[in-house]
Design an enzyme around this catalytic site. Structure first.
Site, PDB file in Angstrom:
ATOM      1  N   LYS A 298       0.842  -1.205   0.000  1.00  0.00           N
ATOM      2  CA  LYS A 298       0.000   0.000   0.000  1.00  0.00           C
ATOM      3  C   LYS A 298       0.874   1.252   0.000  1.00  0.00           C
ATOM      4  O   LYS A 298       0.587   2.223  -0.699  1.00  0.00           O
ATOM      5  CB  LYS A 298      -0.906   0.017   1.238  1.00  0.00           C
ATOM      6  CG  LYS A 298      -2.159  -0.826   1.112  1.00  0.00           C
ATOM      7  CD  LYS A 298      -3.118  -0.578   2.277  1.00  0.00           C
ATOM      8  CE  LYS A 298      -2.434  -0.702   3.608  1.00  0.00           C
ATOM      9  NZ  LYS A 298      -3.274  -0.439   4.765  1.00  0.00           N
ATOM     10  N   ASN A 299       1.944   1.223   0.804  1.00  0.00           N
ATOM     11  CA  ASN A 299       2.831   2.387   0.853  1.00  0.00           C
ATOM     12  C   ASN A 299       3.438   2.670  -0.515  1.00  0.00           C
ATOM     13  O   ASN A 299       3.492   3.820  -0.964  1.00  0.00           O
ATOM     14  CB  ASN A 299       3.956   2.158   1.868  1.00  0.00           C
ATOM     15  CG  ASN A 299       3.480   2.322   3.304  1.00  0.00           C
ATOM     16  OD1 ASN A 299       2.372   2.775   3.550  1.00  0.00           O
ATOM     17  ND2 ASN A 299       4.323   1.955   4.242  1.00  0.00           N
TER      18      ASN A 299
HETATM   19  P1  ADP Z   1       0.798   5.531   6.672  1.00  0.00           P
HETATM   20  O1  ADP Z   1       0.893   4.714   5.433  1.00  0.00           O
HETATM   21  O2  ADP Z   1      -0.493   5.383   7.392  1.00  0.00           O
HETATM   22  O3  ADP Z   1       1.153   6.965   6.439  1.00  0.00           O
HETATM   23  P2  ADP Z   1       3.190   4.090   7.372  1.00  0.00           P
HETATM   24  O4  ADP Z   1       3.815   3.770   8.681  1.00  0.00           O
HETATM   25  O5  ADP Z   1       2.834   2.943   6.507  1.00  0.00           O
HETATM   26  O6  ADP Z   1       1.893   4.959   7.696  1.00  0.00           O
HETATM   27  O7  ADP Z   1       4.131   5.068   6.572  1.00  0.00           O
HETATM   28  C1  ADP Z   1       4.537   6.276   7.173  1.00  0.00           C
HETATM   29  C2  ADP Z   1       4.973   7.285   6.132  1.00  0.00           C
HETATM   30  O8  ADP Z   1       6.184   6.844   5.517  1.00  0.00           O
HETATM   31  C3  ADP Z   1       4.017   7.501   4.996  1.00  0.00           C
HETATM   32  O9  ADP Z   1       2.997   8.426   5.308  1.00  0.00           O
HETATM   33  C4  ADP Z   1       4.945   8.034   3.908  1.00  0.00           C
HETATM   34  O10 ADP Z   1       5.176   9.407   4.104  1.00  0.00           O
HETATM   35  C5  ADP Z   1       6.251   7.316   4.179  1.00  0.00           C
HETATM   36  N1  ADP Z   1       6.449   6.159   3.281  1.00  0.00           N
HETATM   37  C6  ADP Z   1       6.290   4.865   3.607  1.00  0.00           C
HETATM   38  N2  ADP Z   1       6.557   4.065   2.551  1.00  0.00           N
HETATM   39  C7  ADP Z   1       6.888   4.869   1.530  1.00  0.00           C
HETATM   40  C8  ADP Z   1       7.282   4.659   0.157  1.00  0.00           C
HETATM   41  N3  ADP Z   1       7.379   3.425  -0.377  1.00  0.00           N
HETATM   42  N4  ADP Z   1       7.584   5.750  -0.582  1.00  0.00           N
HETATM   43  C9  ADP Z   1       7.506   6.986  -0.067  1.00  0.00           C
HETATM   44  N5  ADP Z   1       7.135   7.263   1.192  1.00  0.00           N
HETATM   45  C10 ADP Z   1       6.834   6.220   2.004  1.00  0.00           C
HETATM   46 MG    MG Z   2       1.156   2.718   5.289  1.00  0.00          MG
END
Ligand code: ADP
Ligand code: MG
Length: 422
Positions: A298-299
């Protein structure tokens, strides 16, 4: 509202002086193959002692949190759940056991004491400074495998096992909203302090607290599943001895893509290319693995869609690569979603850090694992890393700002690593 009596409070303090006993994945699998009513009874005896110890440690910690965090209404609610479950567990045997079962439990206790190192049980011994080291390292299989099997057991054992299982099922259910409620408690705290940041000591507390929760739920979940009788092929309780990586990964891809396309209203979201040997199998808890893969995907999907915009016709694909080593299975997820600025990288591991529009906290919305729909809780990465570490693995993230992000998920193959006990 539930209140902790002073008597119960003393008992909790007493149990909190005993060290927790770790159980490795391998031990759980060894123990759980073809369990008889006798082995299940022994397991219930182990849990009747181990779960109250673990719960007592958490109550103590919730009482002693820094900066008045302990006084937040949601934190007090959570603490009361832990105390109530502690009470349910410690009172159950004396309420529900027949004299014959009590005798049996006592003799089991003696057996395990003789077999398994110098051991102190909180039910038998008063704590003193020295018995801390006593229980540590007592192997579960030691405590389970003894002369018991093949022996005749009292007829009422079966129904005791059933009722014990029902009781811990209720405990597990009571704790479903813990993650959301603790998160709520942190929000209350931030509002009171009028601050946006959460100190590192609170982050460390959350890591310990949620890690402990994973362990407790693993023990309970495993016990419930074993009591439900023979499960699916290749399963021992909730552990799958032949977890197929390609299948699990494909399922996570489908789910994450579905959520992403729905959330952004896309006809076709980014593709995910899977590179994985079709027959790659290992022993793991599938629900943990899907949780991690789903959150990571999802990220990446979100990063790519937000980098290229929702009007894009062809997004650069995300790659999911699975490598099979002797020691571990490594999974890399690479995206071209623009990466994360270097200064932001440490933040992604903190709870509630998100760059997505904040989601409203609703403890009734997700029951068990705090699965945020697309993003916005800031729990995806830190909780996934706890799952990885729980069985001795790890989760790492490397970002190239302006290009994309690689996350590496390492999962222990040998799986006899010690259970981390915060
Ligand atoms: P959420 O998805 O609810 O924001 P996460 O802990 O999954 O919480 O991720 C935290 C933050 O890390 C995200 O809001 C994003 O800013 C950053 N992030 C995580 N994975 C990625 C990715 N693959 N590319 C860019 N930013 C990322
Ligand atoms: Mg996330």
């Amino acid at each position: 509202m539930y209140r902790i009596s002073s008597q119960l409070s003393e008992k909790i303090k007493h149990f909190a002086t005993f060290p927790q006993t770790g159980v490795s994945l391998r031990q759980m699998v060894m123990f759980g193959q073809n369990p008889t009513q006798g082995t299940l009874f022994k397991a219930s005896q182990f849990l009747s002692e181990e779960l109250p110890i673990r719960l007592a440690h958490r109550v103590k910690e919730l009482e002693e949190l820094p900066h008045n965090l302990s006084d937040m209404p949601s934190i007090i609610r959570v603490k009361n759940w832990y105390a109530q479950s502690f009470q349910d567990l410690v009172e159950f045997p004396s309420k529900e056991m027949t004299p014959a079962l009590k005798d049996l439990a006592k003799s089991l206790n003696r057996q395990s004491e003789m077999q398994a190192l110098p051991e102190n049980s909180p039910n038998l011994a008063m704590p003193n400074g020295n018995n801390q080291s006593g229980r540590k390292g007592v192997s579960l299989s030691h405590r389970y495998h003894s002369a018991m099997d093949g022996q005749e057991w009292p007829v009422e054992m079966h129904s005791y096992n059933e009722r014990f299982t029902k009781m811990i099922e209720a405990v597990k259910r009571r704790h479903d909203p813990v993650v959301t409620t603790v998160a709520q408690g942190i929000l209350e705290f931030k509002q009171q302090k009028r601050s946006h940041t959460v100190d590192t000591d609170i982050q460390a507390f959350l890591d310990r607290f949620y890690m402990s929760r994973i362990g407790i739920r693993m023990l309970i979940g495993q016990h419930i599943a074993l009591n439900k009788g023979p499960s699916r092929k290749d399963y021992v309780g909730i552990i799958c001895t032949k977890t197929n990586l390609a299948d699990m990964a494909q399922e996570a891809i489908d789910n994450a893509k579905f959520i992403c396309e729905d959330y952004y209203g896309l006809f076709r979201g980014p593709e995910v290319h899977l590179h994985c040997k079709k027959d790659l199998e290992f022993m793991y808890v599938p629900s943990h693995l899907s949780h991690m893969l789903f959150e990571l995907l999802k990220n990446s999907l979100r990063a790519v869609v937000e980098q290229y915009g929702t009007e894009c016709d062809e997004y650069p694909p995300i790659k999911l690569i699975v490598a099979q080593g002797k020691e571990d299975i490594a999974i890399k997820i690479s995206d071209e979603g623009g990466g994360i600025p270097r200064s932001g990288v440490p933040l992604v591991w903190t709870y509630m850090y998100t760059t997505a529009p904040s989601q409203h906290l609703d403890p009734t919305f997700d029951k068990s694992d705090f699965k945020a729909p697309m993003a916005g809780f800031g729990y995806g990465l830190p909780i996934s890393r706890l799952y990885a570490r729980y069985f001795g693995g790890d989760l790492k993230l490397i970002s190239m700002e302006g290009y994309g992000t690689d996350v590496y998920l390492h999962l222990n193959r040998i799986s006899n690593s010690d259970e981390p006990l915060p």
